[in-house]
Design a protein around this motif. Structure first.
Motif, short mmCIF file in Angstrom:
data_model
loop_
_atom_site.label_atom_id
_atom_site.label_comp_id
_atom_site.label_asym_id
_atom_site.label_seq_id
_atom_site.Cartn_x
_atom_site.Cartn_y
_atom_site.Cartn_z
N TYR A 1 -0.24 -8.06 12.73
CA TYR A 1 0.06 -7.37 11.65
C TYR A 1 1.74 -7.80 11.23
O TYR A 1 2.57 -7.78 11.83
CB TYR A 1 -0.50 -5.96 10.94
CG TYR A 1 0.43 -5.23 11.28
CD1 TYR A 1 1.43 -4.69 10.75
CD2 TYR A 1 0.20 -4.86 12.67
CE1 TYR A 1 2.06 -3.63 10.99
CE2 TYR A 1 1.16 -3.16 12.90
CZ TYR A 1 2.32 -2.73 12.23
OH TYR A 1 3.02 -1.66 12.37
N THR B 1 0.14 -6.53 4.91
CA THR B 1 0.38 -5.27 4.50
C THR B 1 1.09 -3.82 4.30
O THR B 1 2.23 -4.25 4.45
CB THR B 1 -0.95 -4.35 4.91
OG1 THR B 1 -1.43 -3.11 4.20
CG2 THR B 1 -0.61 -3.89 6.42
N ILE C 1 -4.65 -6.16 2.52
CA ILE C 1 -5.58 -5.14 2.90
C ILE C 1 -6.20 -4.35 2.11
O ILE C 1 -6.69 -4.30 1.95
CB ILE C 1 -4.45 -4.41 4.25
CG1 ILE C 1 -4.12 -4.75 5.19
CG2 ILE C 1 -6.12 -2.80 4.09
CD1 ILE C 1 -5.83 -5.37 6.74
N ALA D 1 -3.20 -9.27 9.00
CA ALA D 1 -2.84 -8.60 8.31
C ALA D 1 -1.66 -8.96 7.97
O ALA D 1 -0.81 -8.10 8.23
CB ALA D 1 -3.82 -7.08 9.23
N LEU E 1 -10.30 -5.18 5.12
CA LEU E 1 -10.43 -4.60 6.25
C LEU E 1 -12.14 -5.00 6.80
O LEU E 1 -12.55 -5.39 7.59
CB LEU E 1 -9.95 -3.23 7.03
CG LEU E 1 -8.87 -3.05 7.39
CD1 LEU E 1 -8.05 -1.18 7.16
CD2 LEU E 1 -8.11 -3.59 7.57
N PHE F 1 -6.36 -1.54 11.85
CA PHE F 1 -6.29 -2.94 11.73
C PHE F 1 -6.77 -3.92 12.94
O PHE F 1 -7.18 -4.97 12.30
CB PHE F 1 -4.75 -3.41 11.36
CG PHE F 1 -4.13 -2.77 10.37
CD1 PHE F 1 -4.96 -2.79 9.47
CD2 PHE F 1 -2.94 -2.88 10.68
CE1 PHE F 1 -4.08 -1.55 7.95
CE2 PHE F 1 -2.13 -1.89 8.84
CZ PHE F 1 -2.44 -1.95 8.61
#
Length: 129
Positions: free
Chosen positions: A101, A82, A53, A80, A61, A93
């Motif tokens: 994620y 992150t 990210i 994602a 994003l 997200f």
């Protein structure tokens, strides 16, 4: 062969993840910033994208939004990856188009597990571990 686009600005993390995924039989394209991610996605046509990210040039994003805006890539699952792992971050997200994620540091095994889940169920978001 399943194609995975890895987007990670940390060169060491990018290399480790790439090597681990290739060892599992995936074809991997790896880039280090958001603008490169958008370009690589269009050219490489991945089956799954692992997206950091916090990226230079264009954050993950916005890169995800731009990728998902392309009709040929709209259904490609994005994970994602992150350090931003607060409860409220998940909503951001998902709103940007991420399907799952993982919080950093994430093991290559955890990434592989989510990739496999998303490939097995392409029409559903993966649960976040």
């Amino acid at each position: 062969m399943t194609r995975i686009l890895v987007v990670e600005d940390n060169a060491d993390s990018r290399e480790i993840l790439t090597l681990e995924l290739e060892a599992e039989g995936y074809e991997v394209c790896a880039v280090g910033d958001g603008l490169s991610a958008v370009e690589a996605a269009a050219q490489f046509q991945p089956d799954v994208i692992v997206m950091d990210i916090s990226l230079p040039n264009l954050d993950g994003l916005e890169a995800t939004r731009r990728i998902k805006a392309q009709p040929a890539l709209a259904r490609v699952p994005v994970i994602a990856l992150t350090a931003h792992a607060m409860t409220e971050d998940e909503a951001r997200f998902r709103a940007a188009g991420c399907d799952a994620y993982l919080a950093k540091p994430a093991s290559p095994e955890a990434v592989q597990r989510i990739v496999q889940q998303l490939l097995a169920h392409p029409d559903r978001s993966s649960p976040t571990p």
